[in-house]
Write an enzyme that holds these catalytic residues in place. Sequence first.
Site, PDB file in Angstrom:
ATOM      1  N   SER A  32      44.314  48.452  36.534  1.00 30.33           N
ATOM      2  CA  SER A  32      44.623  49.168  37.789  1.00 30.33           C
ATOM      3  C   SER A  32      44.407  50.659  37.544  1.00 30.33           C
ATOM      4  O   SER A  32      44.555  51.134  36.404  1.00 30.33           O
ATOM      5  CB  SER A  32      46.091  48.929  38.168  1.00 30.33           C
ATOM      6  OG  SER A  32      46.500  49.859  39.153  1.00 30.33           O
ATOM      7  N   TYR A  88      54.679  48.908  35.335  1.00 31.78           N
ATOM      8  CA  TYR A  88      53.351  48.421  35.750  1.00 31.78           C
ATOM      9  C   TYR A  88      52.232  49.242  35.079  1.00 31.78           C
ATOM     10  O   TYR A  88      51.280  48.686  34.541  1.00 31.78           O
ATOM     11  CB  TYR A  88      53.265  48.521  37.271  1.00 31.78           C
ATOM     12  CG  TYR A  88      51.993  48.000  37.898  1.00 31.78           C
ATOM     13  CD1 TYR A  88      51.760  46.632  38.014  1.00 31.78           C
ATOM     14  CD2 TYR A  88      51.029  48.874  38.403  1.00 31.78           C
ATOM     15  CE1 TYR A  88      50.593  46.154  38.619  1.00 31.78           C
ATOM     16  CE2 TYR A  88      49.875  48.406  39.010  1.00 31.78           C
ATOM     17  CZ  TYR A  88      49.656  47.048  39.120  1.00 31.78           C
ATOM     18  OH  TYR A  88      48.516  46.577  39.720  1.00 31.78           O
ATOM     19  N   LYS A 104      49.323  47.956  32.470  1.00 29.09           N
ATOM     20  CA  LYS A 104      47.890  48.079  32.757  1.00 29.09           C
ATOM     21  C   LYS A 104      47.194  48.975  31.721  1.00 29.09           C
ATOM     22  O   LYS A 104      46.062  48.708  31.335  1.00 29.09           O
ATOM     23  CB  LYS A 104      47.674  48.619  34.183  1.00 29.09           C
ATOM     24  CG  LYS A 104      48.197  47.677  35.276  1.00 29.09           C
ATOM     25  CD  LYS A 104      47.544  46.301  35.218  1.00 29.09           C
ATOM     26  CE  LYS A 104      47.886  45.433  36.409  1.00 29.09           C
ATOM     27  NZ  LYS A 104      47.221  44.116  36.382  1.00 29.09           N
TER      28      LYS A 104
HETATM   29  P1  NAP Z   1      48.989  39.115  44.488  1.00 29.10           P
HETATM   30  O1  NAP Z   1      48.390  38.855  45.830  1.00 29.10           O
HETATM   31  O2  NAP Z   1      50.441  39.418  44.404  1.00 29.10           O
HETATM   32  O3  NAP Z   1      48.646  37.865  43.557  1.00 29.10           O
HETATM   33  C1  NAP Z   1      49.133  37.784  42.243  1.00 29.10           C
HETATM   34  C2  NAP Z   1      48.694  36.487  41.628  1.00 29.10           C
HETATM   35  O4  NAP Z   1      49.250  36.396  40.308  1.00 29.10           O
HETATM   36  C3  NAP Z   1      49.157  35.274  42.398  1.00 29.10           C
HETATM   37  O5  NAP Z   1      48.139  34.292  42.385  1.00 29.10           O
HETATM   38  C4  NAP Z   1      50.370  34.790  41.598  1.00 29.10           C
HETATM   39  O6  NAP Z   1      50.520  33.391  41.770  1.00 29.10           O
HETATM   40  C5  NAP Z   1      49.913  35.149  40.174  1.00 29.10           C
HETATM   41  N1  NAP Z   1      51.028  35.257  39.239  1.00 29.10           N
HETATM   42  C6  NAP Z   1      52.069  36.120  39.277  1.00 29.10           C
HETATM   43  N2  NAP Z   1      52.910  35.889  38.263  1.00 29.10           N
HETATM   44  C7  NAP Z   1      52.408  34.824  37.577  1.00 29.10           C
HETATM   45  C8  NAP Z   1      52.826  34.106  36.428  1.00 29.10           C
HETATM   46  N3  NAP Z   1      53.955  34.423  35.756  1.00 29.10           N
HETATM   47  N4  NAP Z   1      52.067  33.072  36.009  1.00 29.10           N
HETATM   48  C9  NAP Z   1      50.942  32.731  36.675  1.00 29.10           C
HETATM   49  N5  NAP Z   1      50.476  33.394  37.746  1.00 29.10           N
HETATM   50  C10 NAP Z   1      51.214  34.421  38.195  1.00 29.10           C
HETATM   51  O7  NAP Z   1      48.242  40.327  43.757  1.00 29.10           O
HETATM   52  P2  NAP Z   1      46.789  40.949  43.996  1.00 29.10           P
HETATM   53  O8  NAP Z   1      46.936  42.109  44.889  1.00 29.10           O
HETATM   54  O9  NAP Z   1      45.807  39.888  44.309  1.00 29.10           O
HETATM   55  O10 NAP Z   1      46.506  41.513  42.525  1.00 29.10           O
HETATM   56  C11 NAP Z   1      45.803  40.773  41.556  1.00 29.10           C
HETATM   57  C12 NAP Z   1      45.650  41.632  40.307  1.00 29.10           C
HETATM   58  O11 NAP Z   1      44.980  42.850  40.647  1.00 29.10           O
HETATM   59  C13 NAP Z   1      46.980  42.023  39.677  1.00 29.10           C
HETATM   60  O12 NAP Z   1      46.865  42.026  38.269  1.00 29.10           O
HETATM   61  C14 NAP Z   1      47.199  43.437  40.194  1.00 29.10           C
HETATM   62  O13 NAP Z   1      47.997  44.189  39.321  1.00 29.10           O
HETATM   63  C15 NAP Z   1      45.760  43.952  40.232  1.00 29.10           C
HETATM   64  N6  NAP Z   1      45.582  45.058  41.170  1.00 29.10           N
HETATM   65  C16 NAP Z   1      45.720  44.879  42.514  1.00 29.10           C
HETATM   66  C17 NAP Z   1      45.533  45.972  43.368  1.00 29.10           C
HETATM   67  C18 NAP Z   1      45.639  45.821  44.857  1.00 29.10           C
HETATM   68  O14 NAP Z   1      45.426  46.816  45.582  1.00 29.10           O
HETATM   69  N7  NAP Z   1      45.938  44.659  45.391  1.00 29.10           N
HETATM   70  C19 NAP Z   1      45.219  47.228  42.847  1.00 29.10           C
HETATM   71  C20 NAP Z   1      45.109  47.369  41.475  1.00 29.10           C
HETATM   72  C21 NAP Z   1      45.276  46.278  40.639  1.00 29.10           C
HETATM   73  P3  NAP Z   1      51.925  32.591  41.694  1.00 29.10           P
HETATM   74  O15 NAP Z   1      52.959  33.454  42.356  1.00 29.10           O
HETATM   75  O16 NAP Z   1      51.632  31.311  42.389  1.00 29.10           O
HETATM   76  O17 NAP Z   1      52.192  32.380  40.241  1.00 29.10           O
END
Ligand code: NAP
Length: 253
Positions: free
Chosen positions: A148, A161, A165
């Site tokens: 991130s 967080y 990262k």
């Molecule tokens: P999200 O919609 O909250 O999805 C998170 C995913 O991680 C879900 O599929 C969740 O599934 C899974 N997860 C969480 N804890 C888990 C565990 N203990 N074991 C297995 N799976 C787990 O998040 P997102 O926005 O798509 O983000 C995805 C990645 O991109 C993350 O690493 C986040 O930090 C990074 N990111 C996102 C953004 C953004 O703007 N969205 C920006 C920078 C970085 P379950 O709950 O079913 O386990």
Amino acid sequence: MEDLGLKVDLSGQVALVTGASQGLGRAMAIALAASGAHVVAVARNAAKLQETMDAISAAGGQGEIRPCDVSQREAVDALIESVAEQHGKLSILVNNAGITRDTLLPSMSDDQWDDVINTNLRGAFLFTRAASRFMMRARYGRIINIASVSGLIGNAGQCNYSASKAGLIGMTRSLSKELGKRNVTVNAVAPGFIESDMTKALGPALLDEVKKRIPAARIGKPEEVAACVLFLASRAAGYVTGQVLTVDGGMIA
Ligand code: NAP
């Protein structure tokens, strides 16, 4: 899902994506499957994983769901053993599962710190250690860690967080040095603000403020992060390793 037109041939390859039940991971799983990979979709929620798999199947792709908590070593090791045994290979690993537990330092609990580090950093370590054994043996692999911009520039209220990262980025750089000789590349993708539940939670007023700080003047799409993952997962990216590809519309350039 919008097709952004990037064509990559991953036929015959097995790609594992953690956090594939929604958001960015779902988009990555769909993009990898549309490029011909057999996708192993991992997260805790089996019903939502199945929705991802239904979307993959509806588009003519292939894969399977493997419910698992990424922070649990025995479950992760057993999952990777079983995938490698069943398919004889595992060539692409995307460590995408991630959570936030934001609060300012004085009120941050041990649990808020531990949950984020255990999911975001330990989870990626466990999957990478288990999967890289098979990649090294095969003398081929692509490991992509979803970091991130918060891991690069920090963010108030996110010391847990950001640390997870930044840790992923350090792990990426070290492992690129360890695994390079075996033709296993290790890269990180650092998204900025991307359309997702994580950013929706910020609310429209804050998002409008955020857009003013982004040269592209908009929030990114999950498909745009998935396209970068697709490139790094391809054979074409074989001489790219130890890198952090920032996908943020120019926000921290
Ligand atoms: P999200 O919609 O909250 O999805 C998170 C995913 O991680 C879900 O599929 C969740 O599934 C899974 N997860 C969480 N804890 C888990 C565990 N203990 N074991 C297995 N799976 C787990 O998040 P997102 O926005 O798509 O983000 C995805 C990645 O991109 C993350 O690493 C986040 O930090 C990074 N990111 C996102 C953004 C953004 O703007 N969205 C920006 C920078 C970085 P379950 O709950 O079913 O386990």
